[in-house]
Enzyme design. Structure first.
Site, PDB file in Angstrom:
ATOM      1  N   LYS A  21       0.839  -1.200   0.000  1.00 53.10           N
ATOM      2  CA  LYS A  21       0.000   0.000   0.000  1.00 53.10           C
ATOM      3  C   LYS A  21       0.871   1.246   0.000  1.00 53.10           C
ATOM      4  O   LYS A  21       0.663   2.171  -0.796  1.00 53.10           O
ATOM      5  CB  LYS A  21      -0.907  -0.031   1.235  1.00 53.10           C
ATOM      6  CG  LYS A  21      -2.156   0.767   1.112  1.00 53.10           C
ATOM      7  CD  LYS A  21      -2.998   0.674   2.393  1.00 53.10           C
ATOM      8  CE  LYS A  21      -3.767  -0.627   2.499  1.00 53.10           C
ATOM      9  NZ  LYS A  21      -4.335  -0.840   3.850  1.00 53.10           N
ATOM     10  N   ARG A  91      -3.092   3.201   8.583  1.00 53.53           N
ATOM     11  CA  ARG A  91      -3.434   2.052   7.739  1.00 53.53           C
ATOM     12  C   ARG A  91      -2.293   1.036   7.712  1.00 53.53           C
ATOM     13  O   ARG A  91      -1.141   1.377   7.482  1.00 53.53           O
ATOM     14  CB  ARG A  91      -3.695   2.501   6.300  1.00 53.53           C
ATOM     15  CG  ARG A  91      -4.482   3.779   6.177  1.00 53.53           C
ATOM     16  CD  ARG A  91      -4.563   4.271   4.755  1.00 53.53           C
ATOM     17  NE  ARG A  91      -5.271   3.361   3.861  1.00 53.53           N
ATOM     18  CZ  ARG A  91      -5.359   3.526   2.551  1.00 53.53           C
ATOM     19  NH1 ARG A  91      -4.735   4.548   1.960  1.00 53.53           N
ATOM     20  NH2 ARG A  91      -6.030   2.677   1.821  1.00 53.53           N
ATOM     21  N   GLY A 100      -7.774  -7.298   3.949  1.00 53.73           N
ATOM     22  CA  GLY A 100      -8.671  -7.360   5.100  1.00 53.73           C
ATOM     23  C   GLY A 100      -8.122  -8.101   6.311  1.00 53.73           C
ATOM     24  O   GLY A 100      -8.819  -8.300   7.284  1.00 53.73           O
ATOM     25  N   MET A 102      -5.451  -7.234   8.241  1.00 52.11           N
ATOM     26  CA  MET A 102      -4.937  -6.413   9.329  1.00 52.11           C
ATOM     27  C   MET A 102      -5.733  -5.136   9.452  1.00 52.11           C
ATOM     28  O   MET A 102      -6.709  -4.954   8.771  1.00 52.11           O
ATOM     29  CB  MET A 102      -3.455  -6.192   9.116  1.00 52.11           C
ATOM     30  CG  MET A 102      -2.692  -7.483   9.422  1.00 52.11           C
ATOM     31  SD  MET A 102      -0.974  -7.354   9.103  1.00 52.11           S
ATOM     32  CE  MET A 102      -0.995  -6.365   7.676  1.00 52.11           C
ATOM     33  N   ARG A 335      -3.761  -1.535  -6.400  1.00 52.83           N
ATOM     34  CA  ARG A 335      -2.966  -2.762  -6.354  1.00 52.83           C
ATOM     35  C   ARG A 335      -3.367  -3.624  -7.547  1.00 52.83           C
ATOM     36  O   ARG A 335      -4.390  -3.366  -8.180  1.00 52.83           O
ATOM     37  CB  ARG A 335      -3.195  -3.508  -5.039  1.00 52.83           C
ATOM     38  CG  ARG A 335      -4.629  -3.963  -4.850  1.00 52.83           C
ATOM     39  CD  ARG A 335      -4.818  -4.651  -3.499  1.00 52.83           C
ATOM     40  NE  ARG A 335      -6.236  -4.860  -3.249  1.00 52.83           N
ATOM     41  CZ  ARG A 335      -6.790  -4.886  -2.045  1.00 52.83           C
ATOM     42  NH1 ARG A 335      -6.054  -4.703  -0.987  1.00 52.83           N
ATOM     43  NH2 ARG A 335      -8.071  -5.081  -1.891  1.00 52.83           N
ATOM     44  N   HIS A 453      -8.437 -47.305 -11.578  1.00 54.31           N
ATOM     45  CA  HIS A 453      -9.146 -47.465 -12.837  1.00 54.31           C
ATOM     46  C   HIS A 453     -10.136 -46.326 -13.059  1.00 54.31           C
ATOM     47  O   HIS A 453     -10.143 -45.661 -14.098  1.00 54.31           O
ATOM     48  CB  HIS A 453      -9.875 -48.820 -12.853  1.00 54.31           C
ATOM     49  CG  HIS A 453     -10.653 -49.082 -14.098  1.00 54.31           C
ATOM     50  ND1 HIS A 453     -12.010 -48.864 -14.177  1.00 54.31           N
ATOM     51  CD2 HIS A 453     -10.270 -49.512 -15.315  1.00 54.31           C
ATOM     52  CE1 HIS A 453     -12.428 -49.171 -15.395  1.00 54.31           C
ATOM     53  NE2 HIS A 453     -11.393 -49.571 -16.105  1.00 54.31           N
ATOM     54  N   SER A 762       9.850 -44.899 -22.428  1.00 51.95           N
ATOM     55  CA  SER A 762       8.819 -44.000 -21.907  1.00 51.95           C
ATOM     56  C   SER A 762       8.560 -44.400 -20.460  1.00 51.95           C
ATOM     57  O   SER A 762       8.219 -45.545 -20.179  1.00 51.95           O
ATOM     58  CB  SER A 762       7.548 -44.113 -22.730  1.00 51.95           C
ATOM     59  OG  SER A 762       6.537 -43.324 -22.141  1.00 51.95           O
ATOM     60  N   CYS A 829       4.954 -40.962 -19.510  1.00 53.13           N
ATOM     61  CA  CYS A 829       3.539 -41.100 -19.840  1.00 53.13           C
ATOM     62  C   CYS A 829       2.675 -41.431 -18.638  1.00 53.13           C
ATOM     63  O   CYS A 829       1.549 -41.865 -18.764  1.00 53.13           O
ATOM     64  CB  CYS A 829       3.335 -42.135 -20.930  1.00 53.13           C
ATOM     65  SG  CYS A 829       3.781 -43.800 -20.436  1.00 53.13           S
ATOM     66  N   TYR A 849       9.603 -35.417 -23.984  1.00 56.68           N
ATOM     67  CA  TYR A 849       8.199 -35.016 -23.944  1.00 56.68           C
ATOM     68  C   TYR A 849       7.527 -35.604 -22.709  1.00 56.68           C
ATOM     69  O   TYR A 849       7.992 -36.600 -22.162  1.00 56.68           O
ATOM     70  CB  TYR A 849       7.451 -35.470 -25.207  1.00 56.68           C
ATOM     71  CG  TYR A 849       7.333 -36.973 -25.336  1.00 56.68           C
ATOM     72  CD1 TYR A 849       6.248 -37.652 -24.783  1.00 56.68           C
ATOM     73  CD2 TYR A 849       8.320 -37.727 -25.977  1.00 56.68           C
ATOM     74  CE1 TYR A 849       6.146 -39.029 -24.864  1.00 56.68           C
ATOM     75  CE2 TYR A 849       8.234 -39.096 -26.068  1.00 56.68           C
ATOM     76  CZ  TYR A 849       7.152 -39.748 -25.513  1.00 56.68           C
ATOM     77  OH  TYR A 849       7.055 -41.103 -25.577  1.00 56.68           O
TER      78      TYR A 849
HETATM   79  P1  ADP Z   1      -7.699  -2.392   3.836  1.00 57.73           P
HETATM   80  O1  ADP Z   1      -6.307  -2.794   3.543  1.00 57.73           O
HETATM   81  O2  ADP Z   1      -8.409  -3.296   4.777  1.00 57.73           O
HETATM   82  O3  ADP Z   1      -8.462  -2.066   2.595  1.00 57.73           O
HETATM   83  P2  ADP Z   1      -7.311   0.431   4.132  1.00 57.73           P
HETATM   84  O4  ADP Z   1      -6.104   0.925   4.835  1.00 57.73           O
HETATM   85  O5  ADP Z   1      -7.236   0.456   2.655  1.00 57.73           O
HETATM   86  O6  ADP Z   1      -7.616  -1.022   4.671  1.00 57.73           O
HETATM   87  O7  ADP Z   1      -8.510   1.320   4.679  1.00 57.73           O
HETATM   88  C1  ADP Z   1      -9.827   0.912   4.911  1.00 57.73           C
HETATM   89  C2  ADP Z   1     -10.817   1.863   4.260  1.00 57.73           C
HETATM   90  O8  ADP Z   1     -10.618   3.210   4.678  1.00 57.73           O
HETATM   91  C3  ADP Z   1     -10.686   1.881   2.750  1.00 57.73           C
HETATM   92  O9  ADP Z   1     -11.971   1.954   2.195  1.00 57.73           O
HETATM   93  C4  ADP Z   1      -9.930   3.148   2.486  1.00 57.73           C
HETATM   94  O10 ADP Z   1     -10.211   3.677   1.221  1.00 57.73           O
HETATM   95  C5  ADP Z   1     -10.412   4.068   3.585  1.00 57.73           C
HETATM   96  N1  ADP Z   1      -9.378   5.056   3.908  1.00 57.73           N
HETATM   97  C6  ADP Z   1      -8.124   4.800   4.318  1.00 57.73           C
HETATM   98  N2  ADP Z   1      -7.433   5.934   4.500  1.00 57.73           N
HETATM   99  C7  ADP Z   1      -8.273   6.943   4.208  1.00 57.73           C
HETATM  100  C8  ADP Z   1      -8.141   8.378   4.185  1.00 57.73           C
HETATM  101  N3  ADP Z   1      -6.986   8.972   4.474  1.00 57.73           N
HETATM  102  N4  ADP Z   1      -9.207   9.096   3.828  1.00 57.73           N
HETATM  103  C9  ADP Z   1     -10.366   8.488   3.527  1.00 57.73           C
HETATM  104  N5  ADP Z   1     -10.572   7.159   3.514  1.00 57.73           N
HETATM  105  C10 ADP Z   1      -9.524   6.389   3.853  1.00 57.73           C
HETATM  106 MG    MG Z   2      -7.810  -1.002   1.164  1.00 61.05          MG
END
Ligand code: ADP
Ligand code: MG
Ligand code: MG
Length: 873
Positions: A21, A91, A100, A102, A335, A453, A762, A829, A849
């Site tokens: 990220k 984040r 999702g 962490m 990503r 079989h 073979s 084979c 092959y």
């Molecule tokens: P995940 O990896 O679980 O997607 P994120 O770090 O991307 O977690 O954040 C979770 C949510 O919060 C996402 O929808 C993201 O777009 C939103 N978000 C994160 N940082 C900001 C920010 N600075 N302003 C507005 N929304 C944010």
């Molecule tokens: Mg995200």
């Protein structure tokens, strides 16, 4: 050591240090895209924090405060200042995407003072308090481990009390009340308090994100995906932008192409007046991205341009998060997007055609395992979620089928003729079952392994099949079966998933796999890269045609015994086996030869000038003998002997260890006339096709189960004499070869001697594995599970070549064989011929092959190309 980097800072760090990220946020900032300002704390800081026994974050404090000051300068706002409050998100972001897994905290920087400031400044108290209650909720969850659902329950209770359905219908007073309630939850759970100090909020959140690297779901995810557990996560601190603000505000997620089909064009969803994960949380129903075009056309166009730019930059389909605050577009994440197999091929092809990537890159991005799902139907993933699972067996042949269960082949056939979709459920199958197998949607057996079989025949036909179901017991007499405690009668409906080995009660919706143009084009590119060819194991005209359609370069194994399965043929075969004198046997053989002539002719016609390796009769003869009394009586009548005599002759053929008994070339040592009949049928039909089609036909005649040089030499001489006499009579020539399977361990050890009289080798890895381990391939289903669970074996050696043991024997055989004949053609084979990691190993050994069942040819072609490209890099 520098632990913190601003997004805008000039640096050359990668995902390893910045997390996926963070690296992409920095990259997007440098590209000039509208990314809210922020900075990244590196994974090194996380590692240091976690190895310090999570004691404290002191080593980071000064740097963190400096980075915050810099962010304050950039944004003209200050953390904790009620006049101009700076709000940030904290984040997580691991080096390898763990969606999702962490934690993230939004709206950090709000407290009882700054929330008022934000309200005043934005003239929108509702908005300010909505942010505050979200912060208290997320912070409680992430920092204090107070379960999300506890907060959600309070929110739901409040909405019910106020008789509203949407969060946005709550009043300002409601929100303030909710915030009070939330704060008491802290006390109830942890005797804690939501910190009013914003710096405390920040350090606690950073530490919590560090720690989230070790939470149980993240650990499980890493184990499942084999991700290095020592990497740690980075933390991104970023200025908040507000999709829940007012007017033209909202948030959404989008892909640059359709992740299900691969079709080009934006694909995604958004919600107006929403923040963060509202879109995926399912609280309100989001709108498709196309609606944005009508709702906010300028923003839509801006986003489309931005998406395009990201895709060109990263040269792959992107999965993006965006937020619109008061008519201003921001991108918050990008990503590489996850996609279905179908989409993967379509996208790879399109990206090459659009000039974004070259063919080699496209090939390396795909996975061989994706292909099976494209060739066979799959169950609707939605339906699978709720489907009642009966039991799980070995996934022997992919596909998805629903049908009525029948416990014997004849009943299955009758039901099929009456228009029913049937599934054949047996303890195990034998050649006698073939007619029932052909009409079945799926085949299920309680016994047997991946090369039993049922498994081999089903794979050849492309029919869904699950074998070795330990929790299934079949009672053919009572016409019922116990599926893991559930008793099902004949005619009951089940669904069989050949991709996973799972069997469900009742009917399930399915999606038909369609073979797509993109796949074929990419496989043609693969052939140009691969130094090892892919041939097919096929014997019926339908299988042979499928094999060539899927791109097989030749036939590596035509099993002739399968040709004796039809009722008329089986009968003749039985006559031949049970004849007790040569003259009777020769009469039956003459009839069989007529049938074989037609079989081989059909194959040579389809193969044209491609090589065809035909293996002479291999299995123990008793496999062909009738068990049912009615069949025995019919046979007695035909042979003009008494039923008692038939029983005696059948009994005389029974062996204690048939797999190690009178089979393979051993049959020809005692009954030379059988192989002589077969080679004449091969040569005669090859000759006919050669004349008809006007090109050379080159049959490769293959002897099974050779273990000694003298055996090979004897049979080679006999068969060559038979063939040459015939050719001389016809005054014709044909370029035939006589070679051998290498499937007895001894053959590997004396391969130099065997190569003296063999034109080719073979590897029959099924039998070679069986005899090297001493594991019966028909019984391994009972114990392979325990072997894998206790890590005695990492995989089923009948599916993935055992490189240490079987592979070592192969290495010896190749080295010795080529010592005698440097140009000796060597193939594989067995079933492992279709397994990607085994293909890599075979190529490294110098195999020419690999040959596998027709439906595995496409994935083997991809695997072969990838091996070549990877070793070239
Ligand atoms: P995940 O990896 O679980 O997607 P994120 O770090 O991307 O977690 O954040 C979770 C949510 O919060 C996402 O929808 C993201 O777009 C939103 N978000 C994160 N940082 C900001 C920010 N600075 N302003 C507005 N929304 C944010
Ligand atoms: Mg995200
Ligand atoms: Mg064999």
């Amino acid at each position: 050591m520098q632990y913190i980097y601003a997004f805008a800072e000039d640096q050359t760090l990668t995902n390893t240090e910045l997390g996926g990220k963070g690296a992409n946020l920095a990259e997007m900032t440098r590209l000039g895209l509208p990314v809210p300002a922020g900075f990244t704390i590196t994974t090194a800081a996380c590692q240091r924090y976690l190895t310090n026994g999570q004691a404290e974050c002191d080593f980071l404090k000064d740097d963190l405060m400096k980075a915050v000051q810099q962010l304050e300068a950039t944004t003209h706002r200050q953390l904790g200042n009620p006049e101009q409050p700076l709000l940030v998100s904290v984040r997580s972001g691991a080096p390898i995407s763990m969606p999702g897994m962490m934690d993230t905290v939004l709206n950090l920087g709000l407290n009882d003072q700054t929330v008022e400031g934000l309200a005043k400044q934005t003239h929108n108290p509702w908005f300010a308090y909505d942010c505050y209650r979200r912060l208290i909720q997320m912070f409680g969850d992430v920092v204090y481990g107070i379960d999300k659902s506890i907060f959600e329950a309070e929110l739901t209770a409040l909405k019910r009390a106020k008789q509203v359905t949407s969060d946005t219908d709550l009043t300002l007073a409601d929100l303030k009340q909710l915030i009070q309630t939330y704060q008491t939850l802290y006390q109830n759970t942890d005797d804690a308090q939501f910190p009013q100090s914003v710096t405390a909020q920040l350090t606690l959140a950073v530490e919590a994100v560090f720690k989230s690297w070790l939470n149980p779901r993240a650990k499980t995810y890493r184990r499942l995906h084999e991700i290095d557990a020592t990497m740690g996560t980075a933390v991104n601190i970023q200025q908040m932008v507000f999709g829940n603000y007012q007017g033209q505000s909202g948030t959404g997620v989008a892909f640059t192409r359709n992740p299900a089909t691969g079709e080009p064009g934006l694909f995604g969803e958004y919600l107006l007046n929403a923040q963060g994960e509202d879109v995926v949380a399912g609280i309100r129903t989001p709108e498709p991205i196309a609606t944005l075009k009508a709702q906010l056309p300028t923003i839509y166009e801006q986003f489309k341009t931005l998406a395009n730019q990201l895709e060109r930059h990263y040269q792959d389909m992107q999965d993006m998060e965006f937020t619109i605050e008061a008519g201003q577009l921001y991108v918050l994440q990008t990503r590489i997007g996850k996609r279905t197999p179908q989409a993967a091929f379509k996208i790879a092809l399109d990206l090459v055609n659009e000039g974004l990537i070259n063919r080699q890159t496209a090939i390396l991005r795909l996975k061989p395992a994706m292909i099976e799902g494209l060739l066979h139907p799959v169950f609707d993933p939605q339906a699978l979620k709720q489907a009642p699972l009966l039991l799980t067996g070995l996934p022997a042949s992919p596909g998805a089928a629903t049908g009525a269960i029948y416990f014997d082949a004849q009943q299955a056939q009758v039901a099929h003729e009456a228009g029913e979709k049937v599934i054949l459920v047996r303890q195990e199958t034998s050649p006698e079952d073939i007619d029932g197998m052909v009409v079945s949607q799926a085949i299920v057996t309680s016994r047997g392994g991946m090369t039993s079989h049922a498994a081999v025949v089903a794979r050849g036909m492309g029919c869904c099949c699950v074998v070795g179901c330990a929790q299934l017991s079949v009672d053919t007499d009572q016409k019922q079966a116990d599926f893991n405690g559930q008793l099902l009668k004949e005619g009951a409906i089940i669904s069989v998933d050949g991709h996973t080995g799972r069997i469900y009660l009742g009917a399930l919706g399915q999606q038909t796999g369609k073979q797509q143009a993109a796949l074929n084009t990419i496989l043609d590119w693969c052939d140009a890269e691969a130094p090892i060819d892919v041939w097919a194991n096929a014997e019926t005209p339908k299988e042979v045609a499928t094999a060539f359609e899927f791109g097989a370069k030749g036939l590596g194994l035509v099993r002739t015994e399968h040709m004796f399965f039809g009722p008329e043929r089986l009968f003749k075969m039985r006559e031949m086996i049970l004849a007790d004198q040569l003259s009777d046997r020769q009469i039956a053989l003459a009839a069989l030869k007529e049938l074989q002539l037609a079989d081989f002719k059909a194959i040579f016609e389809l193969a044209q000038d491609r090589p065809c390796t035909i293996r002479l009769l291999d299995p123990p003869l008793h496999e062909f003998l009738p068990q049912a009394t009615a069949d025995q009586v019919a046979l007695a009548t035909a042979l003009q002997i008494s039923p008692a005599e038939i029983k005696r002759r059948i009994a005389a053929k029974i062996e204690v260890n048939p797999m190690l008994g009178h089979r393979g070339s051993r049959l020809a040592v005692t009954y030379p006339e059988i192989y002589q009949m077969q080679v004449l049928a091969i040569i005669e039909s090859a000759l006919a096709v050669q004349v008809e089609q006007g090109h050379a036909v080159a049959p490769k005649i293959m002897l099974p189960l050779i273990g000694t040089a003298a055996e090979m030499q004897l049979l080679k001489q006999q068969l060559t004499a038979t063939i040459d006499t015939f050719l001389a009579q016809q005054a014709q020539t044909i370029a035939y070869q006589i070679g051998t399977m290498i499937e007895v361990p001894r053959a590997c050890l004396v391969a130099d001697q065997i190569a003296d009289s063999a034109d080719f080798f073979s590897f029959g890895t099924n039998d070679l594995t069986q005899m090297t381990f001493g594991f019966s391939r028909d019984d391994i289903g009972h114990f392979i599970g325990a072997y894998q669970e206790q890590a005695i074996l990492s995989s089923d050696p009948f599916q993935t070549l055992d490189q240490d043991g079987v592979g070592a024997l192969m290495r010896i055989a190749i080295q010795k064989g080529r010592q005698t004949k440097p140009e000796l053609s060597i193939g594989v084979c067995g079933e492992v011929g279709g397994d990607p990691s085994s293909i890599a190993f075979c190529q490294a050994l110098g195999v020419d092959y690999v040959s596998c069942s027709p439906y595995r040819v496409p994935s083997a072609r991809l695997a072969a190309a990838q091996v070549a490209l990877q070793t070239r890099v």
